[in-house]
Design a protein around this motif. Sequence first.
Motif, short mmCIF file in Angstrom:
data_model
loop_
_atom_site.label_atom_id
_atom_site.label_comp_id
_atom_site.label_asym_id
_atom_site.label_seq_id
_atom_site.Cartn_x
_atom_site.Cartn_y
_atom_site.Cartn_z
N GLY A 44 -2.41 4.57 8.55
CA GLY A 44 -2.49 5.53 9.65
C GLY A 44 -2.17 4.86 10.97
N ARG A 45 -2.79 5.38 12.04
CA ARG A 45 -2.47 4.86 13.38
C ARG A 45 -2.78 3.38 13.50
NH1 ARG A 45 -5.73 9.42 16.32
NH2 ARG A 45 -6.65 9.27 14.26
N MET A 46 -3.87 2.94 12.88
CA MET A 46 -4.21 1.52 12.92
C MET A 46 -3.55 0.76 11.77
SD MET A 46 -6.22 1.09 15.57
CE MET A 46 -7.05 -0.47 15.32
N ASP A 68 -1.12 5.13 0.42
CA ASP A 68 -1.71 6.10 1.35
C ASP A 68 -1.53 7.47 0.70
OD1 ASP A 68 -2.17 6.13 4.78
OD2 ASP A 68 -2.00 8.02 3.67
N VAL A 69 -2.51 8.34 0.87
CA VAL A 69 -2.35 9.69 0.30
C VAL A 69 -1.21 10.43 1.00
CG1 VAL A 69 -4.65 10.10 -0.64
CG2 VAL A 69 -4.26 10.49 1.79
N LEU A 105 -9.45 3.10 6.55
CA LEU A 105 -9.60 4.52 6.19
C LEU A 105 -10.46 5.24 7.22
CD1 LEU A 105 -10.13 3.73 2.43
CD2 LEU A 105 -8.15 4.94 3.38
N PRO A 106 -10.33 6.57 7.28
CA PRO A 106 -11.01 7.29 8.37
C PRO A 106 -12.54 7.33 8.28
CG PRO A 106 -9.27 8.65 7.37
CD PRO A 106 -9.43 7.44 6.51
N VAL A 114 -12.21 5.59 -2.45
CA VAL A 114 -11.12 4.64 -2.74
C VAL A 114 -11.66 3.43 -3.52
CG1 VAL A 114 -9.62 2.91 -1.63
CG2 VAL A 114 -9.52 5.32 -0.91
N THR A 141 -14.25 1.92 10.37
CA THR A 141 -15.56 2.04 11.02
C THR A 141 -16.35 3.10 10.27
OG1 THR A 141 -14.53 1.53 13.14
CG2 THR A 141 -16.76 2.43 13.20
N LEU A 289 -13.09 9.68 18.40
CA LEU A 289 -13.47 8.39 17.81
C LEU A 289 -14.73 7.84 18.46
CD1 LEU A 289 -10.12 6.42 17.25
CD2 LEU A 289 -11.70 7.29 15.52
N LYS A 292 -17.52 9.74 17.06
CA LYS A 292 -17.77 9.33 15.67
C LYS A 292 -18.60 8.05 15.64
CE LYS A 292 -15.44 6.89 12.02
NZ LYS A 292 -14.26 6.33 11.43
P1 NAD Z 1 -5.88 7.58 10.69
O1 NAD Z 1 -6.50 8.87 10.34
O2 NAD Z 1 -4.73 7.55 11.63
O3 NAD Z 1 -5.42 6.79 9.38
C1 NAD Z 1 -6.12 6.79 8.16
C2 NAD Z 1 -5.12 6.76 7.02
O4 NAD Z 1 -5.85 6.74 5.80
C3 NAD Z 1 -4.21 7.98 6.97
O5 NAD Z 1 -2.86 7.56 6.88
C4 NAD Z 1 -4.66 8.71 5.72
O6 NAD Z 1 -3.62 9.42 5.08
C5 NAD Z 1 -5.16 7.55 4.88
N1 NAD Z 1 -6.06 7.96 3.81
C6 NAD Z 1 -7.08 8.85 3.87
N2 NAD Z 1 -7.67 8.97 2.67
C7 NAD Z 1 -7.01 8.14 1.83
C8 NAD Z 1 -7.14 7.83 0.45
N3 NAD Z 1 -8.09 8.38 -0.30
N4 NAD Z 1 -6.29 6.93 -0.10
C9 NAD Z 1 -5.32 6.36 0.65
N5 NAD Z 1 -5.14 6.63 1.97
C10 NAD Z 1 -5.98 7.50 2.55
O7 NAD Z 1 -7.09 6.68 11.27
P2 NAD Z 1 -6.99 5.39 12.21
O8 NAD Z 1 -6.97 5.81 13.65
O9 NAD Z 1 -5.93 4.49 11.68
O10 NAD Z 1 -8.44 4.75 11.98
C11 NAD Z 1 -8.76 4.15 10.75
C12 NAD Z 1 -10.15 3.52 10.87
O11 NAD Z 1 -10.14 2.56 11.93
C13 NAD Z 1 -11.24 4.54 11.22
O12 NAD Z 1 -12.40 4.23 10.51
C14 NAD Z 1 -11.43 4.37 12.72
O13 NAD Z 1 -12.72 4.71 13.15
C15 NAD Z 1 -11.17 2.89 12.87
N6 NAD Z 1 -10.69 2.50 14.20
C16 NAD Z 1 -9.73 3.24 14.83
C17 NAD Z 1 -9.30 2.87 16.10
C18 NAD Z 1 -8.23 3.66 16.82
O14 NAD Z 1 -8.05 3.44 18.03
N7 NAD Z 1 -7.52 4.56 16.15
C19 NAD Z 1 -9.84 1.73 16.72
C20 NAD Z 1 -10.80 0.98 16.05
C21 NAD Z 1 -11.23 1.38 14.78
#
Ligand code: NAD
Length: 343
Positions: A44-46, A68-69, A105-106, A114, A141, A289, A292
């Motif tokens: 995902g984004r991270m 990734d799903v 993962l989210p 997973v 997180t 976030l 959350k």
């Molecule tokens: P996101 O939603 O952009 O990415 C999550 C990815 O996981 C998605 O691509 C989704 O398709 C995939 N996914 C979901 N279920 C799945 C499964 N069963 N099997 C395989 N892939 C699966 O989230 P993000 O922003 O990348 O954040 C990810 C984690 O990092 C979160 O826990 C978030 O709290 C933490 N985080 C995010 C940030 C931020 O700025 N975005 C900063 C620090 C920590």
Amino acid sequence: MMRSVSVIASPLRRIGPVTVCQGSRRGFSNSQNLQATWGFIGLGRMGFPMARNLRAKLPSHDVLFIQDVNKNATKKFLEENPEGVRIADNVREVAEKSETIITVLPEPHHVAGVYKQMIEPPSLLRNGFSAKERLFIDCSTIDPMTSRSVADAAHSSGQGKFIDAPMSGGVVGAQAGTLTFMIGAPDEIVDRATETLSMMGRRVLHLGDQGSGLHGKLANNYLLALNNIATAEAMNMGIQWGLDPKALASMINISTGKCWPSEVNNPVPGVVEGSPACRGYEGGFGVALANKDLKLAIQACKEHGIKTTLGDHAKIIYDEVEAAEDCKGRDFSVVYRYIGGKE
Ligand code: NAD
């Protein structure tokens, strides 16, 4: 118990009670050693930019299995990184074929689901797969309780070690490879985890045993969530009383109210050049976030019988900010707009 804090890329030093160890990055390009297969789940984004940095720093002969799903995410990743990358059919295949597996993962239920698929049945070290004990690094997180139950399941299956490694630095840090990881891991795994995480970040802070990374992250983000609201209110009151916003912020930032939201991420447009407030609160640390992480911190406190007095009220505020049409999806400093601050 006192713990060391490991930071990548410089000599050992000591700050107060904390040992800051900075070792050199391992010479992956020269190493033909055991960590030859890697897995990454959650692009995902991270995760996407983290996996890209990981792939770029691995020896070319190593293989990175991704999953990734969202099939578009894996397809795009392979298109952009064609060398040494394979799309696994499912997360079980990632666990079978990779010795070190990173998950980003989210939510807690994604992590629990997973890992269940990855470690059951407990035959990863047999059936022709690598016999090396797996290292599972979860950078999501999530709540410490879910993390602990996943760790217990992984450890009792005898197939590997699971550590929590939540991160800070946001998407910008993930892209630049400058993230900070807070890890909860037994001492004997710290080096292996640090070598891996250093390919995606700048600092690895070892806070204690499994779960400690998440506890540290949630305590920090609890404080951040409160400081953010307090800064918005303090800036708003000063401005309403007729103070110049920049003069007020400068005064706070050399006084006892100084904090990250006042100094770096000031919520008032025009006070800190380049801040989300200066671009209509776009980008930055999304209010969802922040909310959350606040929720997870409050939940973990309740589970431990730890009293908090401000968190529940702050949560109500963030719930409303998250739902407000002119605030949702924006940087969490938009709370200043929510309370009617002058923009
Ligand atoms: P996101 O939603 O952009 O990415 C999550 C990815 O996981 C998605 O691509 C989704 O398709 C995939 N996914 C979901 N279920 C799945 C499964 N069963 N099997 C395989 N892939 C699966 O989230 P993000 O922003 O990348 O954040 C990810 C984690 O990092 C979160 O826990 C978030 O709290 C933490 N985080 C995010 C940030 C931020 O700025 N975005 C900063 C620090 C920590």
